[in-house]
Design an enzyme around this catalytic site. Structure first.
Site, PDB file in Angstrom:
ATOM      1  N   ASP A 606       0.834  -1.201   0.000  1.00  0.00           N
ATOM      2  CA  ASP A 606       0.000   0.000   0.000  1.00  0.00           C
ATOM      3  C   ASP A 606       0.872   1.256   0.000  1.00  0.00           C
ATOM      4  OD1 ASP A 606      -2.544   1.494   0.413  1.00  0.00           O
ATOM      5  OD2 ASP A 606      -1.591   2.006   2.318  1.00  0.00           O
ATOM      6  N   HIS A 609       4.382   4.255  -3.618  1.00  0.00           N
ATOM      7  CA  HIS A 609       5.155   5.381  -4.118  1.00  0.00           C
ATOM      8  C   HIS A 609       5.730   6.243  -3.001  1.00  0.00           C
ATOM      9  CE1 HIS A 609       0.857   6.151  -3.836  1.00  0.00           C
ATOM     10  NE2 HIS A 609       1.201   7.317  -3.328  1.00  0.00           N
ATOM     11  N   ASP A 707     -10.766   1.915  -4.141  1.00  0.00           N
ATOM     12  CA  ASP A 707     -10.811   3.246  -3.536  1.00  0.00           C
ATOM     13  C   ASP A 707     -11.164   4.324  -4.545  1.00  0.00           C
ATOM     14  OD1 ASP A 707      -8.490   2.884  -4.899  1.00  0.00           O
ATOM     15  OD2 ASP A 707      -7.154   3.486  -3.273  1.00  0.00           O
TER      16      ASP A 707
END
Length: 1493
Positions: A606, A609, A707
């Site tokens: 999760d 980045h 999401d």
């Protein structure tokens, strides 16, 4: 260069692969790369209608196993070429377990002592340690000594994960700064079931479930059964650990405990409680389980953070956050006041609903709220304090004599504790700059006062600069705050907040606040108290930030500039650079990740980045020690593919999540499916040994992520089914989120959603809390998942996407094994359709083949009498829609289409009769019986070349009775010259009506033979460039195959091969046009490779067992040496001892004629007629091209033929068939005699050549040409005559000289052998010419080294290297010479006599063949000179020089070395691109290297 590793590489690599076959076993059958072709929409039998260049790589399929076209996969070998200075951290190289990886040296590294290191374990059983590297041992494929072109190091791919390699060479880099580096990935092998059944990455179908919505653990099976029954093969669970106060799915409070809601009543539950269910899912349900790991942050309430606040960014361990904290508190206090209505009398309401409200808000923030914090004081100086310090030191030390370096600037030194007014400057620099003698000062005190004034002025300037910079940061903070409020409160796509509250604030909090809210003054005191350690920074997301930099660390000021979209329920974790920096945190998170890996088969990283990449490496390494074949997925938002690739490489990410909902229209959706969806339809058959090409990361393409908003919100309800269908047709992993298939019409908020998923039921009438096959589009999705799995499992790895119209997209999945296809057509509905029952005008579908069945047809339709219900307990989808589905329907029974008619070329034309918005239909298509038979015949022919092929039905094929091998072996080398080469002029010389093949929009090929096609096909195949004009030409007609066969039929020696091609190509013409390029390439490439092997097997052991470079050079023998009608050798003596010269039957006269080969000087300029055979060129080239290659009889015939033309003690410069010989070159005879000497040394019993009879055409100087055998003479007597004539002196007038001959000859050098040996001229009329530095003398050093003093020779050679050596050639004149002109232009018609008409041919242009003699001379004298290390250094230098020639011979479509280059290696258009003596001279260097002791 990697893309240009040609067929010689393939042939040698195949040998290595097959030798390792038993040891390494077979690679798995899977694919890589893709492209866009126009497939089967409204075709007229020509596939495609338009073309786009196929891409070289794809994330949509497995790493680089090309379409096998009915072929059983042999062991796979990939070769990665190393080049100096090449760091490939952003290139993705994917491999599979069981494959072999070779690293080879690129041209820039040849001659260097290279050391290659990797952290891939030495064996599959060894444990991976990222920091532990081993050096790989060099191996060699050939027996050629001293040649680095075919050495390699090997990695056996035994462990999955990401692995680093680097290399350095002696005298170059170091371990910390290597000369090159990169990564390679090895995919995990995913297995399910008790028997560990393997599941391909491209077969994965993964559904995301919000774990918190699954309810108590004992209810999970019923809810998870929905995913299983819908046909998915993997679960993606959001975090299953105990969540924080916000109940956000990604806000974990305790990483080591199971979510307590899963077992109500128990205070804490071990993660092991979940293990039995996950094991059952794997073993019994045969599904994978993947779970999120959250490494960036932890919930505010995490108990372990309360004990160890140092594990998060706080005001103690990160004081640079103090200014941002003060700003944050000022804004939060202001928010509380606005919410309480305290600013209404100032015109700022607690309800912000208009742009005017935002303008008023901005005004108050700028003028009153933000200035309260006095943020600038954290960045400015206390001027008077610093001036006082300066004054004291200046008085103590007096004026400074030292001056600071020019350009030095006094700057603010930031206070590391970020206290107010505590910044400083470099006081020593300040004293040197401002404490100096001043003539205006009457006393020391006055001087110091003046200096202080100057210093004070500079401090004020620095403060102004710091204040301005701070104001810029605060202005950005204001802009970010207003932009956020505009989105939340005003924008149509925002949540439309109204009142300002704690949950809907003006500005979200960036920091936790461990005490009750009071005022800014108390907040300042808290910041300086021990409790500041519990003031922790929240984590969040920064738009357009560099993901490789940590936004919470200096020099980032994201928190001050308010650029963070903060997550107020969690704090950002502070790892440091290594475990020792924060051992508690590293240990805690390692335990968390290991526990997850023990239970689940994969993890989703999760917020990847924003994860510190070194942290991800460490923790994923720990996970792989628990689960070696860990499946790692991630979603990256870097907006840069190269940055994505860095994360993929360093973390070993198996699949990157890509989302179809990112598409804004159907065209973009089709592009996404194409981008991540496999190889182009009709892709080339790739050999099992080939270069390792970079690719895009493997994709997990989802119709919607969990999401993001669903299609009902942003498109229409009718788009859910076609969107999912198009995703299912991508040749990669696919996925979805729970709720999509049930038509949930709203976004499931990962924070606020607290309802439960429904459970599965097979009952016709569903009770509350249950879903079944008739719910939503579950039935359609199950059919699509089955189709996706079938396509991946059965090898439908070729993909084509076609945009039919604005809304309709067609995707074709093609199986190269069976040549069956599945064509899915989807009518998208990005907007709510005006008429859901309208089909409209849809072009007919033209299918090349026979429709076996309709795999499925489905549409979403309104369900009467089933209104949507608002369910407070369960997550419920729309109940007023139903999915109409039919599976495995005969074409005649379809409700959507009907067969219009049977078209030409085996096409079926299908009309759409009822294809409404949201409809989907999939056809399964097979080839018709005629086409299948043609494919079987083609595959039978290809089976002769080692392809492990099967028929379309799967039965093994045997090679056809006509054996290509025996045909090739019966051909002579002159025949192979016809098969492989021949330039345009040579072919036209035969008067059979052929020239080189011209490809429209590409141009003429360089050769008529196979090499002409292969030079183009090699690059096309490596890039899978099916859009190339050559492929288009093949699809448009059969001209190219017909040409290739027809020209071979015209030559007696190649007629049998022509018949073979004709027969094979007759079958090629019967298959669908879109398949012709790949089968044509397979046939031609296979034939070419085998013919090359045949060619080398007909040569010497030096060539046969030589390196790829040696073999490439040796092919110059076949390029240059052939039979031509208008440039034949003089007829040899009929009394010649056996073996006799070859003969042919003259087609015109029917009489036998000698058919000896002649040696072209170069192609294409010197290929036919009198310009083909040059005495000097022939005998400079003969030792390398004929003697070293073992072509002794061809060499013998040339020596005797030229000897028969002797006149005036000379052999011809231009042969002219003997009767028209020109004798305008004095050194040709010496090269001729040198060749005789070489022949006697190199050829077994070569001395017998001296007794061979020479038929003298000119018995005397004045004789007319005589018939063969009229005057025979032993060769030794001819040699004696030449020597005697030179001893006596040669004087003669050239017969028939004049403009009609010499205007084309004036540029050829004429010199004596003395000049050849030592210098260019001797006794020249221009005395200075005898002292010019030219490239001749190394020739003498090679042929007569005993004439030279070793030390002097070595000095001369070093001078030549420094002054004359170019990249490929040797300058023909010292560049410092006034006559030097480095660029040759034969078309220069200027008034400059030094260059006009190419007059500078020998005055600067860089000739290639002298390099050979220079390098040979260097090797000879290096072994004898009294210089330590001279030989080793010279060998390295020779290899380095030869690397340019190796690169050139691979790069050039002529597969040769040029005659010359212009200055510094620049291309010369008037040079022959392949020249006989160039190839020969370099081959002789390789021979000397090979025999060097």
């Amino acid at each position: 260069m990697a893309a240009k590793m040609d067929e010689m590489f393939i042939a040698s690599m195949l040998d290595v692969v097959h030798k390792r076959h038993i040891r390494h076993g077979h690679g798995r059958s899977s694919v890589k790369t893709h492209g866009v072709l126009r497939p089967m929409w409204c075709m007229t039998g020509n596939f495609p209608l338009y073309r786009r260049k196929a891409m070289s790589s794809s994330g949509g399929s497995s790493p680089g196993v090309s379409a096998n076209h009915g072929q059983q996969q042999p062991p796979q070998l990939r070769v990665l070429q190393l080049n100096d200075g090449e760091h490939r951290q952003s290139d993705v190289f994917r491999l599979q377990k069981g494959w072999t990886l070779h690293f080879q040296l690129g041209p820039s590294l040849l001659g260097k002592k290279v050391h290659v290191f990797t952290n891939h374990p030495a064996s599959a059983s060894a444990e991976f340690d990222r920091g532990e590297y081993r050096e790989l041992a060099w191996q060699q494929k050939s027996s050629t000594s001293g040649d680095d072109s075919d050495v390699f190091v090997e990695v056996l791919c035994g462990s999955s994960g990401c692995f680093n390699y680097f290399f350095l060479y002696e005298g170059g880099g170091s371990i910390l700064k290597p000369n090159g580096s990169g990564y390679f990935l090895i995919d995990p092998v995913l297995t399910v079931g008790a028997k560990n059944e393997e599941i391909s990455l491209d077969c994965l179908q993964c559904q995301t479930v919000l774990s918190k919505c699954l309810g108590p653990l004992d209810e999970w099976e019923g809810r998870l059964m929905v995913t299983k029954e819908t046909g998915y093969s993997a679960f993606h669970f959001t975090p299953v650990q105990d969540l924080g106060k916000s109940n956000s799915a990604y806000c974990i409070k305790d990483q080591l405990s199971l979510n307590r809601t899963f077992q109500p009543g128990q205070p804490s539950t071990s993660m092991k409680t979940l293990a039995p269910l996950i094991k059952k899912i794997r073993d019994e349900w045969k599904m994978l389980s993947i779970c999120d790991i959250v490494l960036n942050h932890s919930a505010n309430e995490s108990p372990w953070l309360k004990e160890h606040p140092e594990c998060a960014y706080n005001l103690v361990n990160s004081p640079h956050l103090r200014p941002a904290y003060i700003l944050d508190r000022a804004l939060w206090n202001f928010n509380s006041e606005v919410a309480a209505g305290k600013w209404e009398e100032r015109g700022l309401s607690s309800h912000l609903t208009t742009e005017e409200d935002l303008r008023k808000l901005l005004s108050i923030l700028h003028d009153e709220i933000i200035p309260k914090g006095k943020i600038e004081e954290f960045f400015i100086l206390n001027v008077e304090t610093l001036v006082e310090e300066f004054r004291d030191k200046a008085l103590d030390m007096g004026p400074c004599a030292n001056r600071v370096p020019e350009g030095s600037i006094l700057k603010v030194v930031q206070d590391p504790a970020f206290r107010r007014l505590q910044c400083s400057v470099d006081m020593n620099m300040a004293l040197n700059m401002y404490n100096h003698h001043t003539e205006q000062a009457l006393a020391e005190e006055d001087r110091v006062v003046m200096c202080c004034a100057s210093f004070r002025g500079r401090l004020h300037e620095l403060n102004h600069e710091a204040e301005f910079l701070c104001s810029c940061h605060l202005k950005q903070a204001e802009d970010c705050l207003i932009a956020a409020q505009r989105y939340y409160r005003l924008q149509a796509d925002g949540p439309k907040w109204k009142a300002v509250t704690e949950k809907q604030p003006i500005s979200s909090q960036y920091f936790t606040h461990p005490v009750a809210d009071t005022c800014l003054e108390d907040d300042e005191k808290l910041m300086d108290s021990p409790r500041a350690a519990w003031v922790m920074a929240h984590n969040g997301w920064v738009m357009n930030d560099d993901p490789l930099k940590n936004f919470a660390e200096l020099p980032s000021i994201v928190y001050l500039r308010r650029e963070l979209l903060a997550w107020g329920d969690s704090v950002k974790l502070k790892y440091g650079k290594r475990p020792e920096d924060n051992p508690i945190l590293w240990k805690h998170m390692k335990t968390y990740v290991e526990e997850t890996a023990r239970i689940f088969q994969g993890v989703r990283l999760d917020n990847c980045h924003s994860t510190p990449i070194h942290v991800g490496e460490y923790l994923l390494d720990a996970a792989r020690k628990i689960q070696p074949d860990l499946y790692v997925v991630a979603e990256l938002f870097t907006s840069n593919e190269k940055t994505d690739n860095i994360f993929v490489n360093r973390l070993g990410i198996t699949s990157l999540i890509r989302e179809a909902m990112q598409a804004w229209d159907s065209h973009e959706l089709g592009r996404i499916v194409h981008r991540y969806g496999g190889e182009p339809v009709g892709t080339f058959m790739q050999p099992p040994a080939r270069p390792l090409m970079p690719c895009i990361a493997h994709a997990l393409l989802v119709d919607q992520t969990h999401d993001n908003k669903c299609p009902v919100q942003v498109r229409s309800v009718y788009d859910l089914l076609p969107n999912a269908a198009l995703v299912s047709m991508a040749c990669c992993a696919s996925g979805s989120t729970r709720g999509y298939d049930e038509l949930v019409s709203y976004q499931l908020d990962v924070v606020t959603e607290d309802r439960l998923y429904k459970s599965w039921s097979d009952a016709p009438a569903l009770e509350k809390g249950y879903v079944g096959l008739r719910s939503g589009i579950i039935a359609g999705k199950r059919a699509l998942n089955k189709l996706h799995h079938y396509l991946g499992e059965q090898g439908y790895n070729q993909v084509y996407v076609d945009q039919v119209d604005k809304n309709i997209v067609s995707v074709t999945r093609h199986c190269p094994n069976t040549h069956q296809s599945v064509i899915l057509v989807a009518r998208t509905a990005f907007e709510n359709p005006q008429n859901i029952r309208e089909t409209g005008e849809i072009p007919p579908l033209c299918i090349p083949g026979v429709v076996d069945e309709i795999v499925l047809e489905a549409r979403l339709v309104p369900r009467p009498g089933s209104p949507a219900r608002d369910d407070r307990a369960y997550i419920a989808g729309l109940a007023d829609y139903a999915c109409e589905l039919s599976e495995h329907v005969p074409l005649k029974d379809s409700h959507m289409v009907e067969l219009s008619h049977e078209g030409e070329h085996g096409l079926q034309v299908v009309d759409f009769t009822c294809f409404t918005p949201g409809s989907v239909i999939a056809f399964k298509v097979s080839l018709n019986s005629t086409t299948r038979a043609a494919v079987v015949r083609l595959r039978s022919s290809l089976a002769q070349f080692g392809y492990r092929l099967r028929s379309c039905s799967g039965s093994r094929l045997q090679p056809k009775p006509t054996d290509f091998h025996s045909i090739a072996q019966r051909m002579s080398l002159p025949d192979l010259n016809v098969v492989l080469y021949r330039c345009d002029a040579e072919e036209r010389d035969d008067a059979h009506g052929f020239g080189v093949y011209n490809v429209p929009e590409h141009g003429e090929l360089v050769y008529c033979g196979l090499q002409g096609f292969m030079s183009a096909l090699q690059d096309i195949r490596s890039k899978n460039d099916l859009g190339h004009p050559l492929c288009e030409n093949l699809r448009n007609g059969d001209w190219m195959p017909q040409y290739l066969a027809a020209r071979l039929l015209k030559h007696p020696g190649t007629k049998e091969l022509g018949l073979w091609f004709e027969q094979v190509f007759s079958s090629l013409a019967e298959i669908p046009r879109y398949l012709i390029p790949c089968y044509f390439d397979a046939i031609v490439s296979s034939a070419y490779t085998l013919i090359l092997e045949t060619t080398w097997n007909n040569m010497s052991e030096f060539v046969k067992n030589g390196s790829a470079f040696v073999k490439a050079l040796a092919l110059g023998s076949v390029q240059m040496c052939g039979q031509t009608k208008n440039a034949h050798l003089p007829t040899l003596s009929p009394n010649l001892e056996p073996p006799s010269p070859p003969v042919i039957i003259n087609e015109g006269t029917g009489r036998k004629e000698q058919a000896c080969c002649t040696l072209a000087a170069g192609l294409p300029h010197f290929s036919t007629g009198i310009m083909r055979s040059w005495g000097r060129d022939t005998f400079i080239a003969l030792p390398g091209l004929l003697l070293l290659t073992g072509r002794y009889q061809d060499a013998r015939q040339l020596i005797l033929a030229y000897g028969g033309c002797m006149r005036h003690g000379l052999i011809p410069n231009l042969l002219g068939g003997g009767a028209h010989a020109r004798f305008n070159c004095r050194d040709s005879v010496w090269w001729w005699m040198q060749c005789i000497q070489d022949y006697c040394k190199l050829v077994p019993e070569g001395h017998r050549l001296l007794k061979d009879k020479v038929s003298r055409i000119y018995p005397t100087d004045d004789s007319l040409p005589e018939e063969p055998g009229f005057f025979d003479q032993p060769l030794e007597d001819v040699i004696h005559e030449a020597l005697q004539r030179h001893y006596q002196g040669v004087e003669f007038s050239e017969r028939n000289a004049g403009m009609h001959l010499d205007e084309h000859m004036s540029w050829k050098v004429q010199c004596s052998m003395v000049c050849v040996l030592l210098q260019d001229t001797y006794g020249a009329r221009r005395v200075w010419a005898d002292f010019q530095l030219r490239c001749n003398f190394p020739i003498a050093m090679v042929v007569a080294p005993e004439l030279f003093d070793v030390e002097n020779a070595w000095t001369a050679l070093n001078t030549m290297e420094e002054v004359m050596l170019g990249p490929l050639g040797m300058k023909t004149l010292d560049p410092s010479d006034w006559l030097y002109r480095g660029n040759y232009d034969n078309s220069n018609y200027s008034n400059d006599g030094s260059v006009a008409n190419g007059f500078n041919y020998h005055c600067g242009p860089e000739w290639v063949w002298p390099v050979g003699y220079f390098l040979r001379a260097k090797l000879y004298f290096a072994s004898r000179v009294a210089e330590p290390g001279a030989l080793d250094n010279t060998i390295s230098k020779v290899k380095s020089v030869l690397s340019h020639h190796y690169k050139e011979i691979q790069r050039s479509p002529w597969r040769g070395l040029p005659e010359l280059t212009n200055q510094d290696g620049a291309f010369c258009r008037d040079s022959s691109p392949t020249q006989a003596w160039s190839m020969s001279a370099i081959l002789e260097v390789m021979y000397d290297l090979h025999n060097l002791k």
